[in-house]
Design an enzyme around this catalytic site. Structure first.
Site, PDB file in Angstrom:
ATOM      1  CG  HIS A 140       2.129  -6.750   2.665  1.00 57.18           C
ATOM      2  ND1 HIS A 140       0.868  -6.263   2.865  1.00 57.18           N
ATOM      3  CD2 HIS A 140       1.971  -7.961   2.062  1.00 57.18           C
ATOM      4  CE1 HIS A 140      -0.023  -7.135   2.408  1.00 57.18           C
ATOM      5  NE2 HIS A 140       0.616  -8.179   1.915  1.00 57.18           N
ATOM      6  CD  GLU A 189       6.213 -11.755   1.735  1.00 57.38           C
ATOM      7  OE1 GLU A 189       5.771 -12.867   1.399  1.00 57.38           O
ATOM      8  OE2 GLU A 189       5.759 -10.685   1.305  1.00 57.38           O
TER       9      GLU A 189
END
Length: 375
Positions: free
Chosen positions: A223, A226
């Site tokens: 990830h 974000e």
């Protein structure tokens, strides 16, 4: 199609369940999406526990305090703020007390995927969450593998695993996750990730762990970008050798990064409803999916933690179609992006692409005119 309302810390936040979302009144395109064969690349194991699954787990552990009635869970899953959401999320994690619980959750997730015509999914699993709570790694791995093989045999859903480091748990969690992945990794394991909060969790500190995982043959899918800026995406690319980026929402703030992603065709795993829920994006109409796509970035559509955020993969495709102005052929092409960006073998990709093409052709045959079903 907004599912999350955030006004003040004292306002109740309601994440509706998928059946309460506006998919109940299908348009032609909604119906096309409901029947479309799909792959999903960014969806979390515990985050996929539907009210039905949670109720069954709670019935196994009545001392947990989690309601056993799906109707009561509607109130239980009403959050006062994001910290409360995390508290409730962890209460679901605590329902996984033995290997049988893990097996049940995993198989039932596949059942929910089959309902949405998901043929293949790379499910993000966090072994540390269970091993740190006393489930032996061997038992955990046996449970998910047993569910995986049963799901493929009985439901036609192919599951593969991404083992991810919970970044907030620090380097001890990274070491344990890497050890399990490289020394005990099951047949279904194909990739290695990094989840959890991004703020205060720099990506470069995890480089040694990703290096070990990559050396063991796993693909890198952290990830990044974000809830932090594009610098986190650059860190994931340079330090962690990312082959795909989870979310990458802030990449649009850096034209050079967008150009790099487009030139290298490094896919982004985009999760629109989740981005609203986490406030990575304030309003759905401001979501950067269109900007990413117009820049030539390979974008895929995913659901992240679907029941927690009152969505599912079908709903995310409806949202993406509206954001991008797609007709049925465009939606089919978007589904093809996920196949292309997946780590399926070539024969698996070919079969799923053929299914997508056949669904589109069948759809055209049942419509008058060009059958595109434009939004």
């Amino acid at each position: 199609m907004l599912f999350v309302r955030r006004d003040t810390p004292h306002t109740m936040i309601r994440f509706p369940f998928p059946q309460e979302a506006p998919l109940s009144e299908f348009s032609d395109l909604d119906a096309f999406i409901a029947g479309l064969p799909k792959a999903e690349l960014h969806v979390h194991h515990v985050g996929s526990a539907s009210p039905r699954i949670v109720a069954e787990l709670a019935a196994r552990h009545p001392d947990s305090g989690v309601p056993q009635d799906p109707a009561a869970l509607r109130d239980y899953f009403t959050f006062t703020d994001f910290a409360h959401f995390i508290e409730i999320y962890l209460s679901v994690v605590d329902l996984l007390r033995d290997a049988e619980d893990v097996r049940l959750l995993t198989y039932e997730i596949a059942r929910d995927m089959a309902r949405q015509q998901v043929r293949y999914a790379e499910l993000t699993v966090t072994p540390f969450s269970s091993t740190s709570r006393g489930i032996p790694a061997e038992a955990f791995l046996e449970a998910i593998e047993d569910a995986r093989t049963a799901a493929e045999r009985e439901l036609g859903v192919v599951l593969r695993w991404t083992f991810d480091i919970p970044g907030e748990a620090g380097l001890p969690a990274a070491e344990e996750t890497t050890r399990i992945a490289t020394e005990k990794g099951p047949d279904g394991l194909i990739s290695f990730g990094l989840g959890g909060p991004e703020i205060g969790v720099p990506r470069p500190q995890f480089k040694p762990y990703f290096d070990r995982a990559i050396a063991a043959g796993l693909r890198s899918v952290p990830h990044a970008g974000e809830t932090t800026g594009p610098g986190t995406v650059w860190d994931a690319l340079t330090s962690l050798r990312a082959e795909r980026i989870g979310h990458g929402t802030s990449a649009v703030k850096d034209p050079r990064l967008l150009e790099h992603l487009a030139e290298r065709q490094i896919p982004l795993e985009v999760c629109p409803t989740s981005n609203i829920a986490t406030r990575a994006v304030e309003k759905l109409e401001d979501h950067p999916l269109r900007e990413m796509s117009e820049a030539g970035v390979l974008v895929t559509v995913n659901s992240d933690d679907p029941p927690m955020f009152g969505t599912d993969l079908n709903n995310e495709y409806v949202i993406a179609a509206r954001l991008l102005g797609l007709d049925a052929a465009g939606v089919a092409a978007l589904a093809g992006n996920a196949v292309r960006a997946s780590f399926m073998d070539d024969s698996g990709k070919r079969r799923l692409n053929e299914e997508i093409d056949a669904h589109l052709a069948s759809w055209h045959r049942t419509r008058t005119g060009d059958g595109a079903g434009a939004v």
